[in-house]
Design a protein around this motif. Structure first.
Motif, PDB file in Angstrom:
ATOM      1  N   PRO A  57       0.803  -1.232   0.000  1.00 21.48           N
ATOM      2  CA  PRO A  57       0.000   0.000   0.000  1.00 21.48           C
ATOM      3  C   PRO A  57       0.833   1.278   0.000  1.00 21.48           C
ATOM      4  N   GLU A  58       1.949   1.275   0.731  1.00 16.95           N
ATOM      5  CA  GLU A  58       2.764   2.490   0.793  1.00 16.95           C
ATOM      6  C   GLU A  58       3.355   2.829  -0.581  1.00 16.95           C
ATOM      7  N   GLY A  59       3.724   1.820  -1.359  1.00 14.58           N
ATOM      8  CA  GLY A  59       4.226   2.062  -2.710  1.00 14.58           C
ATOM      9  C   GLY A  59       3.141   2.585  -3.634  1.00 14.58           C
ATOM     10  N   LEU A  60       1.933   2.065  -3.466  1.00 18.19           N
ATOM     11  CA  LEU A  60       0.794   2.554  -4.252  1.00 18.19           C
ATOM     12  C   LEU A  60       0.540   4.027  -3.953  1.00 18.19           C
ATOM     13  N   VAL A  61       0.552   4.379  -2.667  1.00 19.85           N
ATOM     14  CA  VAL A  61       0.308   5.771  -2.278  1.00 19.85           C
ATOM     15  C   VAL A  61       1.424   6.673  -2.801  1.00 19.85           C
ATOM     16  N   ALA A  62       2.677   6.218  -2.672  1.00 22.41           N
ATOM     17  CA  ALA A  62       3.807   7.029  -3.129  1.00 22.41           C
ATOM     18  C   ALA A  62       3.697   7.307  -4.624  1.00 22.41           C
ATOM     19  N   ASP A  63       3.354   6.295  -5.409  1.00 20.87           N
ATOM     20  CA  ASP A  63       3.255   6.497  -6.853  1.00 20.87           C
ATOM     21  C   ASP A  63       2.015   7.328  -7.208  1.00 20.87           C
ATOM     22  N   ALA A  64       0.937   7.145  -6.472  1.00 24.40           N
ATOM     23  CA  ALA A  64      -0.254   7.970  -6.711  1.00 24.40           C
ATOM     24  C   ALA A  64       0.045   9.447  -6.434  1.00 24.40           C
ATOM     25  N   LEU A  65       0.814   9.717  -5.386  1.00 23.67           N
ATOM     26  CA  LEU A  65       1.215  11.096  -5.095  1.00 23.67           C
ATOM     27  C   LEU A  65       2.139  11.631  -6.181  1.00 23.67           C
ATOM     28  N   HIS A 115       3.846   5.740   7.212  1.00 19.54           N
ATOM     29  CA  HIS A 115       4.891   4.984   6.537  1.00 19.54           C
ATOM     30  C   HIS A 115       5.932   5.931   5.944  1.00 19.54           C
ATOM     31  N   PRO A 116       7.226   5.631   6.145  1.00 21.58           N
ATOM     32  CA  PRO A 116       8.263   6.561   5.661  1.00 21.58           C
ATOM     33  C   PRO A 116       8.265   6.780   4.150  1.00 21.58           C
ATOM     34  N   ALA A 118       5.639   6.699   2.121  1.00 18.42           N
ATOM     35  CA  ALA A 118       4.523   7.595   1.844  1.00 18.42           C
ATOM     36  C   ALA A 118       4.830   9.002   2.347  1.00 18.42           C
ATOM     37  N   ALA A 119       5.525   9.100   3.481  1.00 16.52           N
ATOM     38  CA  ALA A 119       5.898  10.414   4.023  1.00 16.52           C
ATOM     39  C   ALA A 119       6.839  11.140   3.069  1.00 16.52           C
ATOM     40  N   ALA A 120       7.796  10.428   2.511  1.00 12.61           N
ATOM     41  CA  ALA A 120       8.735  11.045   1.567  1.00 12.61           C
ATOM     42  C   ALA A 120       7.995  11.529   0.320  1.00 12.61           C
ATOM     43  N   ALA A 121       7.062  10.726  -0.165  1.00 12.49           N
ATOM     44  CA  ALA A 121       6.280  11.122  -1.342  1.00 12.49           C
ATOM     45  C   ALA A 121       5.404  12.327  -1.028  1.00 12.49           C
ATOM     46  N   LEU A 122       4.822  12.351   0.168  1.00 16.04           N
ATOM     47  CA  LEU A 122       3.976  13.476   0.566  1.00 16.04           C
ATOM     48  C   LEU A 122       4.796  14.763   0.678  1.00 16.04           C
ATOM     49  N   ARG A 123       5.997  14.665   1.265  1.00  8.71           N
ATOM     50  CA  ARG A 123       6.878  15.840   1.360  1.00  8.71           C
ATOM     51  C   ARG A 123       7.217  16.368  -0.029  1.00  8.71           C
ATOM     52  N   ALA A 124       7.569  15.467  -0.932  1.00 12.22           N
ATOM     53  CA  ALA A 124       7.925  15.883  -2.297  1.00 12.22           C
ATOM     54  C   ALA A 124       6.723  16.526  -2.996  1.00 12.22           C
ATOM     55  N   PHE A 125       5.537  15.949  -2.787  1.00 16.14           N
ATOM     56  CA  PHE A 125       4.326  16.487  -3.391  1.00 16.14           C
ATOM     57  C   PHE A 125       4.086  17.922  -2.923  1.00 16.14           C
ATOM     58  N   TYR A 126       4.115  18.140  -1.612  1.00 19.76           N
ATOM     59  CA  TYR A 126       3.836  19.490  -1.110  1.00 19.76           C
ATOM     60  C   TYR A 126       4.982  20.455  -1.363  1.00 19.76           C
ATOM     61  N   ALA A 127       6.207  19.979  -1.401  1.00 20.03           N
ATOM     62  CA  ALA A 127       7.325  20.863  -1.749  1.00 20.03           C
ATOM     63  C   ALA A 127       7.123  21.406  -3.166  1.00 20.03           C
ATOM     64  N   ALA A 128       6.697  20.534  -4.077  1.00 17.41           N
ATOM     65  CA  ALA A 128       6.439  20.973  -5.454  1.00 17.41           C
ATOM     66  C   ALA A 128       5.269  21.955  -5.499  1.00 17.41           C
TER      67      ALA A 128
END
Length: 195
Positions: A57-65, A115-116, A118-128
């Motif tokens: 699930p965390e990989g799915l969320v990261a790629d969706a973000l 999940h770390p 997903a957290a990294a993907a979320l940070r990258a999403f909001y940074a952009a």
């Protein structure tokens, strides 16, 4: 987790189907209810395909973000910093309170807290998103409305932070008036830098 390269053809169609299914599952069940099996079934692919590429699930969320970050934010242009920031905070507020998209946006944040990857993907999403929105401050400087500020992104963060705080820390409703107050406070901070 870094998503694998994005090939074309069938692989691209599978990715789109799986990420669409991920968004639908997040909307219905939130991050705690997101399973590879349900996503695979909804996407019409075998679960081993999903496990092989996304691992869980965390990989799915990261790629969706990652996919969501490829779509630009509709950046307001009202002619004033106050109007632009008010429109931006309202955009954020309605994005999380919308009956259709709000549950997915909330699930992304929930995943980032659990999940770390997903957290990294979320940070990258909001940074952009924040870098994209910094143009509001840069335009205000160009118009002479503001003195140059060291980091325009910080003004954007300052405007959006109260909305996030109410949504995810205190779990209070966020009204349009709350969003306006957050924007107005950011304008006060930004203009104080001129003194």
């Amino acid at each position: 987790m870094e998503p694998q390269r994005r090939p074309g053809g069938r692989s691209a169609r599978v990715r789109e189907a799986v990420l669409d299914a991920t968004a639908a599952e997040l909307a219905e069940h939130g991050y705690p209810g997101l399973t590879v099996e349900a996503v695979a079934q909804r996407a019409g692919v075998h679960k081993t395909t999903v496990y092989r590429r996304w691992r869980g699930p965390e990989g799915l969320v990261a790629d969706a973000l990652d996919r969501a970050s490829e779509q630009s934010w509709p950046i307001p242009d009202t002619g004033s910093l106050r109007g632009d920031l008010r429109a931006l905070t309202e955009l954020l507020r309605t994005g999380f309170t919308d009956p259709e998209s709000g549950s997915v946006a909330t699930a992304f944040v929930a995943a980032g807290m659990q999940h770390p990857d997903a957290a990294a993907a979320l940070r990258a999403f909001y940074a952009a998103r924040h870098r994209e929105a910094a143009v509001l401050v840069e335009r205000a400087v160009a118009r002479g409305e503001l003195a140059p500020v060291p980091d325009p992104v910080e003004i954007i963060r300052f405007a959006l932070a109260p909305v996030f705080h109410r949504l995810f820390v205190t779990h209070e409703p966020v009204t349009a008036a709350d969003a306006r107050r957050a924007a107005d406070a950011a304008v006060t901070v930004a203009t104080a830098a001129r003194d």
